[in-house]
Design a protein around this motif. Structure first.
Motif, short mmCIF file in Angstrom:
data_model
loop_
_atom_site.label_atom_id
_atom_site.label_comp_id
_atom_site.label_asym_id
_atom_site.label_seq_id
_atom_site.Cartn_x
_atom_site.Cartn_y
_atom_site.Cartn_z
N MET A 1 -31.81 37.51 24.66
CA MET A 1 -32.32 37.58 26.02
C MET A 1 -33.00 36.29 26.47
SD MET A 1 -33.67 41.47 25.98
CE MET A 1 -34.43 41.39 27.58
N ALA A 2 -33.05 35.31 25.57
CA ALA A 2 -33.75 34.07 25.90
C ALA A 2 -33.08 33.33 27.04
CB ALA A 2 -33.83 33.18 24.67
N LYS A 3 -31.73 33.38 27.10
CA LYS A 3 -31.02 32.59 28.09
C LYS A 3 -30.55 33.44 29.28
CE LYS A 3 -30.37 28.57 25.64
NZ LYS A 3 -31.69 28.73 24.99
N VAL A 4 -30.93 34.73 29.27
CA VAL A 4 -30.46 35.65 30.30
C VAL A 4 -31.60 35.96 31.26
CG1 VAL A 4 -29.53 37.96 30.67
CG2 VAL A 4 -28.81 36.64 28.70
N SER A 5 -31.28 36.06 32.55
CA SER A 5 -32.35 36.33 33.51
C SER A 5 -32.25 37.76 34.04
CB SER A 5 -32.28 35.34 34.67
OG SER A 5 -31.17 35.62 35.47
N ASN B 1 -39.48 32.22 23.95
CA ASN B 1 -39.13 32.00 25.36
C ASN B 1 -38.76 33.31 26.05
OD1 ASN B 1 -39.58 29.30 25.16
ND2 ASN B 1 -37.44 28.72 24.97
N ALA B 2 -37.99 34.15 25.34
CA ALA B 2 -37.59 35.44 25.91
C ALA B 2 -38.81 36.32 26.14
CB ALA B 2 -36.61 36.14 24.97
N TYR C 1 -40.69 35.06 29.24
CA TYR C 1 -39.98 35.30 30.49
C TYR C 1 -39.99 36.79 30.84
CZ TYR C 1 -36.20 35.62 33.85
OH TYR C 1 -35.46 35.88 34.96
N TRP C 2 -39.55 37.63 29.90
CA TRP C 2 -39.48 39.07 30.17
C TRP C 2 -40.86 39.68 30.26
CZ3 TRP C 2 -35.26 41.59 31.77
CH2 TRP C 2 -34.05 40.90 31.68
N PHE D 1 -45.42 35.67 37.38
CA PHE D 1 -44.99 34.28 37.25
C PHE D 1 -45.88 33.33 38.05
CE2 PHE D 1 -41.19 36.68 36.25
CZ PHE D 1 -40.66 35.99 35.18
N GLU E 1 -39.76 26.52 34.52
CA GLU E 1 -39.78 27.64 33.59
C GLU E 1 -39.04 28.86 34.14
OE1 GLU E 1 -43.94 28.34 32.66
OE2 GLU E 1 -44.28 26.19 32.62
N SER F 1 -35.72 30.96 36.02
CA SER F 1 -34.27 30.99 36.19
C SER F 1 -33.96 30.72 37.67
CB SER F 1 -33.74 32.34 35.78
OG SER F 1 -34.39 33.36 36.50
N MET G 1 -35.07 33.28 40.19
CA MET G 1 -36.52 33.26 40.36
C MET G 1 -36.93 32.09 41.23
SD MET G 1 -38.03 35.72 38.75
CE MET G 1 -37.72 36.94 37.49
N THR H 1 -26.42 36.60 39.69
CA THR H 1 -27.74 36.41 40.26
C THR H 1 -27.68 36.44 41.78
OG1 THR H 1 -28.16 34.98 38.38
CG2 THR H 1 -29.76 34.92 40.14
N GLU I 1 -30.60 26.64 35.88
CA GLU I 1 -30.94 26.90 34.48
C GLU I 1 -32.44 27.00 34.30
OE1 GLU I 1 -28.66 27.28 31.89
OE2 GLU I 1 -27.29 27.37 33.59
N ARG I 2 -32.81 27.74 33.26
CA ARG I 2 -34.22 27.87 32.93
C ARG I 2 -34.49 26.93 31.77
NH1 ARG I 2 -34.35 33.35 31.72
NH2 ARG I 2 -35.10 33.49 29.60
N SER J 1 -36.72 25.17 28.65
CA SER J 1 -37.61 25.71 27.64
C SER J 1 -39.05 25.56 28.11
CB SER J 1 -37.40 24.96 26.33
OG SER J 1 -38.42 25.31 25.44
N LEU J 2 -39.92 26.44 27.61
CA LEU J 2 -41.31 26.40 28.03
C LEU J 2 -42.01 25.18 27.48
CD1 LEU J 2 -42.15 30.10 27.34
CD2 LEU J 2 -42.10 29.00 29.57
#
Lengths: 161, 253, 565
Positions: free
Chosen positions: A7-11, A133-134, A137-138, B131, B138, B140, B143, B173, C254-255, C257-258
C-alpha cells in the motif's frame, strides 16, 4: 504485515477509483477489461488490486474482480463516512497495532528512526521504509496518526467520531 | 434570478499573437454567458486556445479584442469572487497543506484565527483532514489536486475556474476525484455558485457538465453549445450518455 | 547516548590537559596559538559583514533584474561582466578611495576589506536570484496572481522561497571565493606604508614574512578548521533545509518518500552533531516564531503603504542606475584622459606581460588537467577511494590559495635556492592551487553522473583501456570539464594578481606578468595610471577569452555531450 507494504505506492483515490470502475461495469469484471477501461497496464494496476483486496474491498478469483459488500457501503458514503470506513479497516492491521502499542507505552512522540527500526524487526529492513510510508499516508487519511516531516515525529490522534 | 444580470459575460473575445509582423489568431469571437448554478465545460482539441480563453476569463491574460464582464464589471486577476484550479496543481512546495489552503485568505489579510477556521472547514470538505501539516511532495496526485480545490474554495468564490484539473492524474484517481467534485457541487452550503471547466476529454465534459461549449481548433471558434440534460449520477456505459459523446466527437472532427 | 557525551567529555579533558602541558613546555608557541581564536573571530566577522551585504544586494539586484525589463537591459550585462573579471585587480583603487576618504586608517581599511570580499561574493548570488525568479514555474506565478498575492506577501510566500535553493548553493561558492579574498585583504600595502588588520590571513602572511614555517602551518590549520566548522554547522544544515524549496516533485502525480535524502555531497564524512544542532534549533525557535508574527504585521504595513514602498523601490533602483552611470562616465573620461596624454613608457610592456600571464595560467591549467582527470576517474568510481581519499582533497581544497602562498614561495625558494625561477615556480604553483580544485570536484561529479547502464554497455562491448577513455569517459566528462574550466580560469586570473609578486622573508620574487606590473604600479612606484591600464588590459583579456573561447565551448558541450537525452 508484509502485505501492508503493497500500500506504500497506492493512493486512496486509486482504490476508490478502482471500486467505482468495477461497479460501473456491473460489480464484476475480469482484470483485462478493467485494465483496458482505466487505461492502466497490469504493472500499475497490479499493486492497486492487491491493496484493494488486502483491504477487503474486492475479491479476486480466477482473474475476476468482484466488489464486496463493504465496497458498496463505501460507494454511497460521503467524504467523512469514507474515512470512517477505511479507519475501521486499517486500525486493526498489525502494523498499526504495533505503532499504537509503541505510542501508548512511550510518553514522548515517536521518532521516524524508532518506528522504522521496530518495523524492520518484523518485515526486514528493505521493506521497513515502505511500510512506514504506507503507515503515515493511510494513517493520516484515516485520521489515526499525525506526522510532522520536519521533526520526523509521529503521534497518535485521538479519534474524533 | 430570472432576467437578472448573468454572473459572467464573455463578449466577442478574440486573441492573436504577433510574430514578425504576422498575426496568428488563437481565439475568434468567443461569446457566452454563465448564470448561477451553471456547471459549464469548455471542450476542444489541443491547440484550440481553451486554456488561453480560461486565463483571459479570470484576468490572467488580456484579450486582443472583446471583453469579459464579471457581475457587470471588467474582470481583474485578483478578484476574490473568482478562483482558479490548475492542471499542474500549482501548489507552493515550501508550504504545508494548511498553509497552501490559507493562501488566498492571507492575501485578503484575514486574521490567523479566522484563516484557520475557514481553511479547516474546506480541508475537511475535500477529505484532507489528517494531512494538514504535510508538504505537497508527501501527497499523491489526487491529494495534491484536492489541496488545489480546497485552496480555491477557501476564498468562497462565486465562480470556480478549473483548467484541465484531472489530466495530470491517472485514470482511477481522476474518476474518483470527478465524483467528489460532483458531491461538493451538489452541496448547496458550499461555494461556488458556478463552475467553468476546461477539458480535452469529451467524456469528462459530458459526465460533469450541465452545458458543454465546443471549440474548434486553430483558431478557436465556438462550434456548438449543448445542454446535457442527463440526470445525475450519470453512467458512462449508458447509451444516452454515449449519444452525447458521439455527437460532440462529430462536431470536432 | 549518555555514553557518547561522557566520552566527548573525556576527550575534551585530555585535550585541555595536553594543551596545558604543551603551553608549559613551549610558552612562545602557546601565546601565538592563544590569539588564534580571536583572530579567527575577526576574520569571520569580516566575512559575515560582507556576506550579509552581499545577500541583501543579491536579492534586490537579482529580483529587480528579473522583474523589471527596462532595468534588466543595463543590469544583466553589468552582472555578467563584474562576475567574470578579476576583481582583485581593482582592490588598489578601492583602497585608495576608502583610506584617503573621510574614514581614515583603521576604519577605512576595514571597510575596504569588507567591500572587496563583498564584490567577490555578491555577483554569483545575484545571478542565482535572477535565475530562480526567471525560471519560476508559470503556473505558480499565475496562482499567486489569481489569489491576489502582491508586494511583500508575494515576496515572502513565492519569490523568496523560490530563490532559496540557488541562493544557498551560490552562498557556499561565495564563501569559498570570500576566503580567498579575505586573506588578500587583511594585508594592504600601498607605496610607503602597509596596513595590517588582525585576522587569520594577516597571521599567515606575517609568519611568511618572518620565514616561520611552523607559524604558517598553524595559521593554515586554524583557517581550515574554521572553514570546516562553518560547513558542519552552517552550510550543510542550510543546504539540507533548502531542499524543501525545490520545485521538481510538486507537479507530478507521484508521491515522494517522506524522508528526503540530502544531495549535499561535500564533506559528507565530517561528523554532524545532530543533538547539538537540534538543541540550537530548539533554542532559536522563539526567534522564528517572532519572525512569523512580525511578518504578518509587516504584511499589513506593506499593504497599507504600498505607494510609499513602490516609490522607495523606484528610488533605490534609480540611485543604483545613477551611481552606475557616474562610475561608467568617470571611467570613460579617465580613459579619454589617458589617450590624450602620452602613455607611460611601461605600457608598451603590457602585451608581453599579458602573454606571459596567459601562458603561465595555461601551463597551470594543463598540469591541473593532467592530474585531475585520471584521479577523478578513479575517485568517481571507487567507493573505497571516495571514502578515504576524498576527505584529504576536501580539506586541502578548503584552504584558499592565497593562504598557501607563503608556504608555496618558501618551498620554491628552497628548491631553487633563491634563484630567478623561485618566482616562476611560486607563481605557477599558486595558480595551480587556485585552479585545480574546481576541475577536480566538477570532474568527480561528472564521472558519477555517467549512467550505470552506459558504463555496463561499454564494458559488455569490450571497451577497455584507451578505447574506453576515448569513447565513453572523456566525452562524458566534457560538460563538467567545461563548467570546471570556466570557474578555474576565473579563479586563476584572480590568483595571478597575488601570485606574480611574492615575498618570503626579506626577498621579493617578481616575474613578468600583468599581476606583477599591477603590484609594481600600485604598490612600488605609485603610478596609478599604469595600474589602471594594467587592470584594463586584464579585463580585456579575460572578457575576450570568455566571449571567444569559453562561451562557445560551454554551449557546444551543453548540447552535444548531455547525458539526459
Amino acid at each position: 504485515m508484509t502485505d501492508f507494504h503493497s500500500m506504500a505506492k497506492v493512493s486512496v483515490g486509486q482504490i476508490l477509483g478502482l471500486v467505482e470502475a468495477v461497479d460501473e461495469v456491473g460489480g464484476v469484471a475480469d482484470a483485462a477489461t478493467i485494465s483496458r477501461e482505466v487505461e492502466m497496464d497490469v504493472d500499475r494496476l497490479g499493486p492497486i488490486l492487491v491493496a484493494a483486496e488486502f483491504l477487503g474491498l474486492v475479491t479476486v478469483e480466477d482473474g475476476d474482480i468482484r466488489i464486496t459488500e463493504l465496497s458498496r457501503k463505501l460507494l454511497t458514503a460521503g467524504v467523512r463516512e469514507r474515512k470512517r470506513i477505511v479507519r475501521e479497516i486499517i486500525d486493526d492491521l498489525p502494523a498499526f497495532r504495533l505503532v499504537m502499542e509503541m505510542a501508548r507505552s512511550s510518553s514522548t512522540p515517536l521518532g521516524r528512526q524508532e518506528v522504522v527500526q521496530a518495523l524492520s524487526d518484523r518485515v526486514g529492513s528493505h521493506q521497513a521504509e515502505d511500510v512506514f510510508n504506507a503507515l503515515v499516508y493511510w494513517g493520516r487519511y484515516a485520521e489515526l496518526v499525525r506526522y510532522d516531516s520536519e521533526s520526523e515525529q509521529l503521534t497518535v490522534r485521538v479519534a474524533q467520531t | 434570478m430570472g432576467d437578472a444580470q448573468p454572473l459572467l459575460q464573455v463578449k466577442d473575445v478574440s486573441k492573436s499573437y504577433f510574430d514578425q509582423g504576422k498575426e496568428f489568431k488563437i481565439l475568434d469571437l468567443i461569446r457566452f454567458e454563465l448564470a448561477e448554478r451553471d456547471f459549464v465545460c469548455l471542450v476542444g482539441p489541443s491547440g484550440c486556445g481553451k486554456s488561453t480563453l480560461l486565463r483571459i476569463i479570470v484576468g490572467l491574460d488580456t484579450p486582443t479584442s472583446g471583453q469579459v464582464l464579471f457581475e457587470g464589471h471588467p474582470i481583474r486577476a485578483d478578484n476574490p469572487q473568482v478562483a482558479m484550479v490548475f492542471q499542474s496543481f500549482a501548489l507552493f512546495p515550501w508550504l504545508t497543506v494548511a498553509q497552501n489552503v490559507e493562501l488566498g485568505l492571507e492575501a485578503l489579510h484575514e486574521d490567523p484565527a479566522k484563516r484557520r477556521t475557514v481553511a479547516k472547514k474546506f480541508i475537511d470538505a475535500v477529505g484532507l483532514t489528517g494531512f494538514e501539516n504535510a508538504y505537497p511532495r508527501e501527497l499523491s496526485g489526487g491529494m495534491k489536486q484536492r489541496v488545489g480545490i480546497a485552496r480555491a474554495l477557501t476564498i468562497e468564490p462565486l465562480l470556480l475556474c478549473m483548467d484541465e484539473p484531472f489530466s495530470s492524474l491517472d485514470a482511477l484517481t481522476a474518476q474518483n476525484l470527478r465524483d467528489e467534485i460532483l458531491q461538493l457541487w451538489s452541496n448547496p452550503d458550499l461555494p461556488p455558485e458556478a463552475v467553468l471547466m476546461v477539458t480535452h476529454s469529451i467524456e469528462e465534459a459530458v459526465y460533469l457538465a450541465d452545458r458543454v461549449i465546443v471549440l474548434s481548433s486553430r483558431p478557436g471558434r465556438m462550434v456548438a453549445e449543448l445542454e446535457i440534460d442527463l440526470p445525475r449520477p450519470r453512467n458512462r456505459k449508458d447509451p444516452e450518455f454515449y449519444g452525447w459523446v458521439d455527437e460532440i466527437y462529430s462536431l470536432i472532427v | 547516548m549518555r555514553g557518547l557525551r561522557g566520552r566527548l567529555r573525556i576527550v575534551a579533558v585530555v585535550l585541555i590537559l595536553l594543551g596545558i602541558g604543551a603551553a608549559v613546555l613551549f610558552p612562545d608557541a602557546a601565546r601565538t596559538v592563544a590569539t588564534l581564536p580571536l583572530l579567527a573571530f575577526f576574520s569571520v566577522l569580516r566575512m559575515v559583514a560582507a556576506y550579509v551585504l552581499s545577500l541583501l544586494f543579491a536579492i534586490s539586484y537579482g529580483h529587480t533584474a528579473a522583474t523589471n525589463r527596462r532595468a534588466a537591459t543595463v543590469m544583466l550585462p553589468v552582472m555578467d561582466i563584474l562576475q567574470s573579471i578579476p576583481i582583485l585587480g581593482f582592490f588598489p583603487f578601492v583602497l585608495l578611495f576608502f583610506v584617503n576618504g573621510p574614514l581614515g586608517d583603521p576604519f577605512g581599511i576595514e571597510v575596504a576589506a569588507v567591500f572587496l570580499i563583498f564584490t567577490s561574493m555578491a555577483w554569483n548570488m545575484a545571478f542565482g536570484v535572477y535565475e530562480s525568479i526567471t525560471t519560476l514555474p508559470q503556473d505558480l506565478d499565475q496562482a499567486a496572481r489569481s489569489f491576489g498575492l502582491h508586494g511583500w506577501l508575494r515576496f515572502r510566500l513565492l519569490a523568496f522561497p523560490a530563490m532559496v535553493p540557488k541562493l544557498i548553493y551560490n552562498s557556499i561558492l561565495s564563501w569559498t571565493n570570500g576566503w580567498f579574498f579575505l586573506v588578500a585583504s587583511e594585508i594592504i600595502t600601498s607605496p610607503g606604508t602597509s596596513y595590517v588588520r588582525p585576522g587569520l590571513g594577516s597571521f599567515i602572511y606575517l609568519a611568511g614574512q618572518r620565514g616561520d614555517i611552523g607559524g604558517i602551518a598553524i595559521g593554515i590549520a586554524a583557517l581550515a578548521t574554521v572553514v570546516l566548522l562553518l560547513d558542519v554547522f552552517l552550510w550543510r544544515p542550510m543546504s539540507v533545509w533548502s531542499e524543501r524549496f525545490r520545485m521538481e516533485t510538486t507537479a507530478t502525480g507521484e508521491r515522494a518518500s517522506l524522508h528526503v535524502p540530502s544531495p549535499y555531497e561535500r564533506l559528507r564524512w565530517l561528523p554532524r552533531f545532530p543533538r547539538l544542532r537540534r538543541e540550537v534549533a530548539r533554542r532559536t525557535q522563539p526567534l522564528v516564531d517572532r519572525y512569523a508574527r512580525s511578518s504578518a504585521k509587516l504584511d499589513r504595513v506593506y499593504s497599507s503603504h504600498q505607494r510609499v514602498i513602490r516609490a522607495v523601490r523606484r528610488a533605490d533602483i534609480g540611485l543604483f542606475l545613477i551611481i552606475f552611470v557616474i562610475v561608467v562616465a568617470t571611467g570613460l573620461i579617465g580613459l579619454v584622459g589617458f589617450f590624450q596624454r602620452p602613455l607611460p613608457s611601461e605600457a608598451r610592456g603590457l602585451p608581453i606581460a599579458a602573454a606571459f600571464s596567459f601562458l603561465r595560467l595555461l601551463l597551470a591549467y594543463l598540469s591541473a588537467l593532467a592530474w585531475t582527470i585520471p584521479v577523478a576517474a578513479w575517485l568517481g568510481r571507487s567507493k573505497w577511494a571516495a571514502r578515504f581519499v576524498t576527505p584529504v582533497f576536501e580539506i586541502s581544497a578548503s584552504i584558499p590559495a592565497t593562504a598557501l602562498q607563503p608556504l608555496i614561495i618558501g618551498f620554491a625558494v628552497a628548491v631553487t635556492m633563491g634563484g630567478y625561477f623561485a618566482g616562476e615556480i611560486g607563481a605557477y604553483l599558486v595558480s595551480l592551487f587556485a585552479m585545480q580544485w574546481y576541475l577536480l570536484f566538477n570532474l568527480i561529479a561528472g564521472v558519477r553522473s555517467i549512467p550505470g547502464d552506459l558504463d555496463e554497455a561499454a564494458r559488455a562491448f569490450g571497451l577497455r583501456g584507451r578505447t574506453y577513455w576515448r569513447r565513453l569517459l572523456l566525452p562524458a566528462l566534457v560538460p563538467s570539464l567545461a563548467t570546471g574550466s570556466i570557474t578555474a580560469w576565473g579563479a586563476g586570473w584572480n590568483a595571478l594578481i597575488v601570485a606574480e609578486y611574492l615575498q618570503f622573508g626579506r626577498s621579493v620574487y617578481s616575474v613578468t606578468g600583468l599581476g606583477a606590473s599591477l603590484f609594481q604600479a600600485t604598490v612600488v612606484t605609485g603610478n596609478y595610471v599604469m595600474g589602471y591600464l594594467t587592470v584594463l588590459a586584464m579585463t580585456v583579456v579575460v572578457l575576450t577569452l570568455n566571449k571567444l573561447l569559453w562561451r562557445p565551448i560551454y554551449k557546444r558541450a551543453a548540447v552535444k555531450y548531455r547525458m539526459d537525452v
